[in-house]
Motif scaffolding. Structure first.
Motif, PDB file in Angstrom:
ATOM      1  N   HIS A  78      12.401  -9.121  41.338  1.00 55.56           N
ATOM      2  CA  HIS A  78      13.061  -9.523  40.426  1.00 55.56           C
ATOM      3  C   HIS A  78      12.662 -10.236  39.113  1.00 55.56           C
ATOM      4  O   HIS A  78      12.855  -9.873  38.123  1.00 55.56           O
ATOM      5  CB  HIS A  78      14.517 -10.225  40.908  1.00 55.56           C
ATOM      6  N   ASP A  79      11.774 -11.226  39.568  1.00 52.25           N
ATOM      7  CA  ASP A  79      10.796 -11.805  38.561  1.00 52.25           C
ATOM      8  C   ASP A  79       9.952 -10.699  37.777  1.00 52.25           C
ATOM      9  O   ASP A  79      10.146 -10.898  36.594  1.00 52.25           O
ATOM     10  CB  ASP A  79       9.868 -12.919  39.315  1.00 52.25           C
ATOM     11  N   PHE A  80       9.337 -10.017  38.430  1.00 47.23           N
ATOM     12  CA  PHE A  80       8.615  -8.980  37.682  1.00 47.23           C
ATOM     13  C   PHE A  80       9.380  -8.218  36.759  1.00 47.23           C
ATOM     14  O   PHE A  80       9.068  -8.002  35.666  1.00 47.23           O
ATOM     15  CB  PHE A  80       7.978  -8.143  38.776  1.00 47.23           C
ATOM     16  N   GLU A  81      10.593  -7.800  37.280  1.00 49.84           N
ATOM     17  CA  GLU A  81      11.639  -6.940  36.404  1.00 49.84           C
ATOM     18  C   GLU A  81      12.019  -7.822  35.044  1.00 49.84           C
ATOM     19  O   GLU A  81      12.058  -6.989  34.066  1.00 49.84           O
ATOM     20  CB  GLU A  81      12.776  -6.370  37.129  1.00 49.84           C
ATOM     21  N   ALA A 133       2.027  -6.076  49.587  1.00 49.55           N
ATOM     22  CA  ALA A 133       1.783  -7.684  49.684  1.00 49.55           C
ATOM     23  C   ALA A 133       1.667  -8.448  48.440  1.00 49.55           C
ATOM     24  O   ALA A 133       1.959  -9.589  48.396  1.00 49.55           O
ATOM     25  CB  ALA A 133       0.855  -7.957  50.726  1.00 49.55           C
ATOM     26  N   GLN A 134       1.165  -7.782  47.509  1.00 47.56           N
ATOM     27  CA  GLN A 134       0.805  -8.494  46.144  1.00 47.56           C
ATOM     28  C   GLN A 134       2.007  -8.450  45.256  1.00 47.56           C
ATOM     29  O   GLN A 134       2.691  -7.495  44.807  1.00 47.56           O
ATOM     30  CB  GLN A 134      -0.466  -8.008  45.184  1.00 47.56           C
ATOM     31  N   ARG A 135       2.547  -9.886  44.921  1.00 50.12           N
ATOM     32  CA  ARG A 135       3.645  -9.743  44.103  1.00 50.12           C
ATOM     33  C   ARG A 135       3.634  -9.480  42.607  1.00 50.12           C
ATOM     34  O   ARG A 135       4.575  -9.471  41.717  1.00 50.12           O
ATOM     35  CB  ARG A 135       4.508 -10.915  44.342  1.00 50.12           C
ATOM     36  N   GLY A 136       2.322  -9.389  42.116  1.00 47.79           N
ATOM     37  CA  GLY A 136       2.122  -9.280  40.616  1.00 47.79           C
ATOM     38  C   GLY A 136       1.988 -10.812  40.051  1.00 47.79           C
ATOM     39  O   GLY A 136       2.516 -11.566  40.433  1.00 47.79           O
TER      40      GLY A 136
END
Length: 142
Positions: A78-81, A133-136
């Motif tokens: 959601h943070d990435f979006e 596994a990487q959240r970006g």
């Protein structure tokens, strides 16, 4: 020496108007002034031809940059979006750019990365896309 001279040279190098050789020559010629304006590790990296830490230390990002998302790793998708949505709504301010000559990509990026440049302050930002596994992350690189 004018304290803004180093900042002006770093801005020129970040934008590609000044070569690595010209910047390192200036740093060698003005070693006392440059070393007094930078942390020792940043100064030594700059002398070796790695300007990235000096960009981050000497060149401030603008208010628009700080509004996109906090610098660092995303907590969840959601943070990435949210970050991606803010980048899209700021079209014309942040434009995707190819990797500059001074840029070194981090190892082990699974999802890929996109570099953006702020058209107001010329800061270069990296968006690492989430994958498994990487959240970006969203971070300033120049």
């Amino acid at each position: 020496m004018d304290p803004d001279q180093l900042s002006q040279l770093l801005q020129g190098r970040r934008a590609g108007r000044i070569t690595e050789e010209a910047l390192t020559s200036w740093v060698d010629a003005h070693a006392d002034a440059a070393s007094s304006q930078l942390k020792r590790t940043t100064y030594l990296k700059l002398r070796r031809g790695d300007p990235q830490p000096a960009f981050l230390e000497c060149l401030a990002a603008c208010h628009t940059c700080s509004q996109v998302y906090q610098d660092g790793e995303f907590r969840d998708y959601h943070d990435f979006e949210q970050c991606d949505g803010r980048l899209r709504s700021a079209s014309g301010v942040f434009t995707p750019v190819p990797a500059p000559a001074w840029y070194t990509a981090p190892a082990n990026i699974l999802g890929g990365e996109v570099l953006y440049q702020c058209q107001q302050c010329e800061a270069v930002w990296r968006l690492i896309l989430p994958e498994r596994a990487q959240r970006g992350s969203w971070c300033r690189v120049g």
